[in-house]
Write an enzyme that holds these catalytic residues in place. Structure first.
Site, mmCIF file in Angstrom:
data_model
loop_
_atom_site.group_PDB
_atom_site.id
_atom_site.type_symbol
_atom_site.label_atom_id
_atom_site.label_comp_id
_atom_site.label_asym_id
_atom_site.label_seq_id
_atom_site.Cartn_x
_atom_site.Cartn_y
_atom_site.Cartn_z
ATOM 1 N N ASN A 2 31.581 22.847 -7.314
ATOM 2 C CA ASN A 2 30.387 22.165 -6.821
ATOM 3 C C ASN A 2 29.440 23.233 -6.284
ATOM 4 O O ASN A 2 29.668 23.778 -5.216
ATOM 5 C CB ASN A 2 30.799 21.178 -5.720
ATOM 6 N N TRP A 3 28.404 23.521 -7.061
ATOM 7 C CA TRP A 3 27.504 24.619 -6.685
ATOM 8 C C TRP A 3 26.537 24.218 -5.566
ATOM 9 O O TRP A 3 25.830 25.061 -5.038
ATOM 10 C CB TRP A 3 26.711 25.092 -7.901
ATOM 11 N N LYS A 4 26.440 22.935 -5.269
ATOM 12 C CA LYS A 4 25.526 22.437 -4.230
ATOM 13 C C LYS A 4 24.096 22.950 -4.510
ATOM 14 O O LYS A 4 23.733 23.128 -5.670
ATOM 15 C CB LYS A 4 26.043 22.829 -2.849
ATOM 16 N N HIS A 44 29.944 12.706 -2.050
ATOM 17 C CA HIS A 44 30.233 13.939 -1.318
ATOM 18 C C HIS A 44 29.839 13.780 0.153
ATOM 19 O O HIS A 44 28.837 13.124 0.470
ATOM 20 C CB HIS A 44 29.482 15.122 -1.950
ATOM 21 N N GLU A 57 28.377 15.625 2.149
ATOM 22 C CA GLU A 57 27.008 16.042 2.485
ATOM 23 C C GLU A 57 26.003 14.962 2.105
ATOM 24 O O GLU A 57 24.992 14.777 2.782
ATOM 25 C CB GLU A 57 26.699 17.384 1.798
ATOM 26 N N GLY A 92 33.724 24.558 -3.404
ATOM 27 C CA GLY A 92 32.330 24.838 -3.058
ATOM 28 C C GLY A 92 32.068 26.337 -3.087
ATOM 29 O O GLY A 92 31.820 26.928 -4.134
ATOM 30 N N GLY A 93 32.141 26.960 -1.936
ATOM 31 C CA GLY A 93 31.793 28.377 -1.791
ATOM 32 C C GLY A 93 32.443 29.290 -2.820
ATOM 33 O O GLY A 93 31.779 30.147 -3.421
ATOM 34 N N GLU A 148 38.394 15.208 0.577
ATOM 35 C CA GLU A 148 37.758 16.366 1.197
ATOM 36 C C GLU A 148 37.572 16.115 2.691
ATOM 37 O O GLU A 148 36.566 15.501 3.098
ATOM 38 C CB GLU A 148 36.389 16.633 0.567
ATOM 39 N N GLY A 178 33.366 24.023 3.858
ATOM 40 C CA GLY A 178 32.461 25.127 4.194
ATOM 41 C C GLY A 178 32.740 25.763 5.537
ATOM 42 O O GLY A 178 31.949 26.563 6.035
ATOM 43 N N SER A 201 37.328 24.420 1.566
ATOM 44 C CA SER A 201 37.701 25.831 1.758
ATOM 45 C C SER A 201 38.889 26.274 0.913
ATOM 46 O O SER A 201 39.720 27.063 1.360
ATOM 47 C CB SER A 201 37.954 26.113 3.244
HETATM 48 P P1 PGA Z 1 33.953 24.447 0.223
HETATM 49 O O1 PGA Z 1 33.249 23.087 -0.286
HETATM 50 O O2 PGA Z 1 34.944 24.840 -0.839
HETATM 51 O O3 PGA Z 1 32.837 25.436 0.364
HETATM 52 O O4 PGA Z 1 34.618 24.117 1.518
HETATM 53 C C1 PGA Z 1 33.989 22.100 -0.922
HETATM 54 C C2 PGA Z 1 33.087 20.953 -1.289
HETATM 55 O O5 PGA Z 1 32.135 20.668 -0.559
HETATM 56 O O6 PGA Z 1 33.301 20.293 -2.324
#
Ligand code: PGA
Length: 249
Positions: free
Chosen positions: A9-11, A94, A96, A233-234, A166, A172, A212
């Site tokens: 997930n590149w956000k 998600h 966010e 994510g990251g 999640e 994050g 993470s």
């Molecule tokens: P993260 O994000 O790996 O940076 O914690 C995961 C996500 O939001 O899907």
């Protein structure tokens, strides 16, 4: 059917040149696992990403979509728009989106319905906040998120759904749920599905963990029996790290 999936997930990261550069790096990596690989770039770069991975073992997916078919929803993107450029999978729910864009269970139920009606596969995300876990309320929160957004569906709809647990406190933050915490929750999710739909749905459901996940912890998390993969994510923003996670199976 239960699958191993690693989805990046590149956000809101990577403009067009950066998207092209990262995809070019991804293509140089070697896959040694059986996991399905997905990447979710921003809307503006989906078409280009789709075109440049057409012949690769990488599925380009969307991070979001609107619940309406079309109309006066300035700034939104519809399921048909995604389908028309070849997208077959969309991430919904998600944390966010829930936290910053007020997407609640009722809105997400409508998005899920719309995506499924257009034959899009849904990666449905949910997870508790830190306060829920501290209050030992995490299972009840997760159960209600699943029930409210998905339990109006027929059992047959679940073949086009992937679940992504999640925990919000792990996204994050660098803080990962322990492999045991992930396993316990995934087992609970499978039981929740089993109670409502029976083992045909529960045993075949692909359940990803997100929060993470890194090359250093992926192997242990993925070794748990009810963890079928990860939403990353990251660590998805660096090709070597992402493929180290893909190859952690
Ligand atoms: P993260 O994000 O790996 O940076 O914690 C995961 C996500 O939001 O899907």
């Amino acid at each position: 059917m239960r699958k191993n999936i690693v989805a990046g997930n590149w956000k809101m990261n990577n403009d067009l040149p950066q998207t092209e550069a990262l995809i070019s790096d991804l293509k140089k990596q070697t896959k040694t696992s059986n996991a399905e690989v997905m990447i979710a770039p921003a809307f503006t770069n989906l078409w280009q990403a789709f075109e440049t991975t057409r012949h690769d073992d990488i599925e380009v997916i969307a991070q979001n979509m609107h619940f309406a078919t079309n109309g006066a929803y300035t700034g939104e993107v519809s399921a048909d728009m995604l389908k028309s450029i070849g997208i077959q999978t969309v991430i919904l729910g998600h944390s966010e989106r829930r936290a910053y864009f007020n997407e609640d269970d009722a809105i997400l139920a409508k998005k899920v319905d719309q995506a499924l009606s257009k034959d899009l596969r849904v990666i449905f995300c949910f997870g508790e906040e830190l306060a829920d876990r501290k209050a030992a309320n995490h299972e009840a929160v997760v159960a209600s998120q699943i029930q409210n957004a998905l339990f109006h569906l027929d059992a047959s709809a679940f073949k086009n759904i992937v679940l992504a647990y999640e925990p919000v406190w792990a996204i994050g933050t660098g803080e990962t749920a322990s492999p045991e915490q992930a396993q316990d929750m995934h087992k609970f999710i499978r039981k929740t599905l089993n109670d409502k739909y029976g083992n045909q749905v529960a045993d075949h459901m692909t359940i990803l963990y997100g929060g993470s996940v890194k090359p250093t912890n992926a192997k242990e998390i993925f070794s748990k029996p009810d963890v079928d993969g990860g939403l990353i994510g990251g660590a998805a923003l660096k090709a070597e790290d992402f493929y180290a996670i893909v190859n952690a199976f």
